[in-house]
Design a protein around this motif. Structure first.
Motif, mmCIF file in Angstrom:
data_model
loop_
_atom_site.group_PDB
_atom_site.id
_atom_site.type_symbol
_atom_site.label_atom_id
_atom_site.label_comp_id
_atom_site.label_asym_id
_atom_site.label_seq_id
_atom_site.Cartn_x
_atom_site.Cartn_y
_atom_site.Cartn_z
ATOM 1 N N LYS A 106 5.189 4.677 -3.892
ATOM 2 C CA LYS A 106 3.512 3.834 -4.635
ATOM 3 C C LYS A 106 4.565 2.434 -5.321
ATOM 4 C CE LYS A 106 0.578 3.423 -8.402
ATOM 5 N NZ LYS A 106 0.025 4.646 -10.128
ATOM 6 N N ARG A 107 5.461 2.599 -5.942
ATOM 7 C CA ARG A 107 6.217 1.178 -5.602
ATOM 8 C C ARG A 107 6.293 0.591 -4.726
ATOM 9 N NH1 ARG A 107 6.095 -2.885 -8.981
ATOM 10 N NH2 ARG A 107 8.935 -3.242 -9.106
ATOM 11 N N ALA A 108 7.011 1.124 -3.518
ATOM 12 C CA ALA A 108 6.395 0.232 -2.472
ATOM 13 C C ALA A 108 5.867 -0.632 -1.663
ATOM 14 C CB ALA A 108 7.360 1.390 -1.617
ATOM 15 N N MET A 109 4.750 0.597 -1.751
ATOM 16 C CA MET A 109 3.137 -0.303 -1.833
ATOM 17 C C MET A 109 3.133 -1.715 -2.297
ATOM 18 S SD MET A 109 1.279 3.021 -1.045
ATOM 19 C CE MET A 109 -0.799 1.922 -0.986
ATOM 20 N N THR A 110 3.909 -1.196 -3.825
ATOM 21 C CA THR A 110 3.661 -3.237 -5.049
ATOM 22 C C THR A 110 3.931 -4.007 -4.542
ATOM 23 O OG1 THR A 110 2.967 -1.573 -6.567
ATOM 24 C CG2 THR A 110 3.383 -3.589 -6.737
ATOM 25 N N VAL A 111 5.311 -3.042 -4.313
ATOM 26 C CA VAL A 111 6.275 -4.857 -3.918
ATOM 27 C C VAL A 111 5.871 -4.755 -2.556
ATOM 28 C CG1 VAL A 111 9.326 -4.595 -3.080
ATOM 29 C CG2 VAL A 111 8.308 -3.341 -4.977
ATOM 30 N N LEU A 112 5.281 -4.221 -1.310
ATOM 31 C CA LEU A 112 5.470 -5.465 -0.224
ATOM 32 C C LEU A 112 4.202 -5.599 -0.317
ATOM 33 C CD1 LEU A 112 5.331 -1.873 2.285
ATOM 34 C CD2 LEU A 112 7.655 -4.183 2.695
ATOM 35 N N ARG A 113 3.057 -5.078 -0.857
ATOM 36 C CA ARG A 113 1.808 -6.258 -1.768
ATOM 37 C C ARG A 113 2.106 -7.664 -1.557
ATOM 38 N NH1 ARG A 113 -1.360 -1.745 -2.730
ATOM 39 N NH2 ARG A 113 -3.247 -1.018 -0.979
ATOM 40 N N SER A 114 3.448 -7.955 -2.896
ATOM 41 C CA SER A 114 3.371 -8.463 -3.578
ATOM 42 C C SER A 114 4.546 -9.479 -2.397
ATOM 43 C CB SER A 114 4.765 -8.576 -4.433
ATOM 44 O OG SER A 114 5.712 -7.808 -4.583
ATOM 45 N N VAL A 115 5.580 -9.034 -2.162
ATOM 46 C CA VAL A 115 6.208 -9.861 -1.399
ATOM 47 C C VAL A 115 5.856 -10.741 0.581
ATOM 48 C CG1 VAL A 115 8.650 -9.520 -2.444
ATOM 49 C CG2 VAL A 115 7.640 -8.855 0.645
ATOM 50 N N SER A 116 4.529 -9.945 0.943
ATOM 51 C CA SER A 116 4.179 -9.768 1.871
ATOM 52 C C SER A 116 2.696 -9.272 2.309
ATOM 53 C CB SER A 116 4.933 -8.742 2.962
ATOM 54 O OG SER A 116 4.129 -7.858 3.235
ATOM 55 N N ARG A 117 1.826 -10.017 1.332
ATOM 56 C CA ARG A 117 0.312 -9.678 0.268
ATOM 57 C C ARG A 117 -0.124 -8.456 2.389
ATOM 58 N NH1 ARG A 117 1.901 -14.785 0.162
ATOM 59 N NH2 ARG A 117 1.495 -15.741 2.645
ATOM 60 N N ALA A 118 0.941 -7.245 2.198
ATOM 61 C CA ALA A 118 0.312 -6.497 3.036
ATOM 62 C C ALA A 118 -1.113 -6.083 2.746
ATOM 63 C CB ALA A 118 1.140 -5.067 3.089
ATOM 64 N N GLU A 119 -1.943 -5.958 3.573
ATOM 65 C CA GLU A 119 -3.582 -5.627 3.773
ATOM 66 C C GLU A 119 -4.292 -4.432 3.757
ATOM 67 O OE1 GLU A 119 -4.980 -9.700 5.512
ATOM 68 O OE2 GLU A 119 -4.318 -8.529 6.468
ATOM 69 N N GLN A 141 9.352 10.161 4.973
ATOM 70 C CA GLN A 141 7.952 9.235 4.390
ATOM 71 C C GLN A 141 8.194 7.555 5.074
ATOM 72 O OE1 GLN A 141 4.950 10.266 2.482
ATOM 73 N NE2 GLN A 141 5.380 8.739 0.966
ATOM 74 N N HIS A 142 7.741 7.404 5.483
ATOM 75 C CA HIS A 142 7.330 5.935 6.096
ATOM 76 C C HIS A 142 6.544 5.094 5.467
ATOM 77 C CE1 HIS A 142 8.952 6.440 10.130
ATOM 78 N NE2 HIS A 142 8.742 7.848 9.741
ATOM 79 N N VAL A 143 6.385 4.346 5.659
ATOM 80 C CA VAL A 143 5.600 2.990 3.938
ATOM 81 C C VAL A 143 5.478 2.127 5.339
ATOM 82 C CG1 VAL A 143 5.008 1.695 2.450
ATOM 83 C CG2 VAL A 143 6.408 4.285 2.462
ATOM 84 N N VAL A 144 4.395 1.880 6.497
ATOM 85 C CA VAL A 144 4.478 0.754 7.363
ATOM 86 C C VAL A 144 3.278 0.176 7.298
ATOM 87 C CG1 VAL A 144 3.604 0.283 9.241
ATOM 88 C CG2 VAL A 144 4.951 2.835 8.871
ATOM 89 N N PRO A 145 3.395 -1.222 6.422
ATOM 90 C CA PRO A 145 2.382 -2.482 6.075
ATOM 91 C C PRO A 145 1.862 -2.426 6.696
ATOM 92 C CG PRO A 145 4.499 -3.061 6.139
ATOM 93 C CD PRO A 145 5.095 -2.429 6.256
ATOM 94 N N ARG A 146 0.596 -3.310 6.671
ATOM 95 C CA ARG A 146 -0.677 -3.336 7.621
ATOM 96 C C ARG A 146 -1.564 -4.754 7.718
ATOM 97 N NH1 ARG A 146 -1.489 0.147 11.999
ATOM 98 N NH2 ARG A 146 -2.397 -1.541 12.532
ATOM 99 N N TRP A 147 -1.434 -5.201 8.511
ATOM 100 C CA TRP A 147 -2.247 -6.977 7.745
ATOM 101 C C TRP A 147 -3.791 -6.572 9.488
ATOM 102 C CZ3 TRP A 147 2.848 -6.510 8.282
ATOM 103 C CH2 TRP A 147 3.453 -6.742 7.203
#
Length: 179
Positions: A106-119, A141-147
């Motif tokens: 959950k924190r990884a998703m929040t951080v990735l959204r804040s620094v890379s604007r992951a969609e 567990q993989h957490v892969v940001p996507r756009w």
């Protein structure tokens, strides 16, 4: 450029293909970081926490699990959440590990959204050989940001991904934003 590219089979005929070189992927293709056995002494996910954060690409250390950049990422910012314990299966987690893996995801998703604007995100675990796990002996567990539009022809047809930033720079950015 495509007109002066020569086929690699030596026939000397242009093949109309552009080339994107990703030499860092050769280590993955060769299996350099893939253990041959199932023991902790061979396991990269057991070795990573013994290194300093920069050398191990560790973004955050928790009590029972840690967050690390994938050495062979699917996308920029591709993280993995790993328990410290050398366990192969999700059903082997303790209650504390299960909770912390969820919290760190959950924190990884929040951080990735804040620094890379992951969609969006792909989140998952590949379990066992049939499930496609590259390293089956240690749960991760993989957490892969996507756009939107990031899955163009390159990864699908060309089996190539472009990464706009060095892994060390990405680790520093994410670790600083983790808080």
């Amino acid at each position: 450029m495509a007109d002066d590219v020569v086929r690699q089979d030596g026939a000397g005929e242009p093949d109309q293909l552009e080339r994107l070189w990703t030499p860092y992927r050769m280590a993955y293709v060769r299996g350099d970081e893939r253990p041959s056995g199932t023991g902790e002494e061979e396991c990269p996910f057991c070795r990573i926490p013994t290194r300093d954060d920069e050398a191990g690409l560790v973004v955050h250390r928790g009590d029972t699990a840690y967050v690390v950049l994938n050495l062979f990422p699917y996308a920029a910012g591709h993280l993995m959440v790993c328990p410290y314990r050398h366990i192969p299966d999700y059903t082997d987690t303790t209650d504390a590990e299960l909770v912390e893996i969820g919290q760190l995801t959950k924190r990884a998703m929040t951080v990735l959204r804040s620094v890379s604007r992951a969609e969006g995100f792909n989140i998952g675990m590949n379990q066992g050989r049939a499930g496609g796990a590259g390293i089956r002996a240690h749960l991760h567990q993989h957490v892969v940001p996507r756009w939107v539009g990031d899955a163009n022809f390159l990864p699908i047809i060309g089996r190539t991904r472009t990464l706009p930033q060095l892994l060390g720079d990405t680790r520093e950015l994410l670790a600083s934003a983790w808080g």
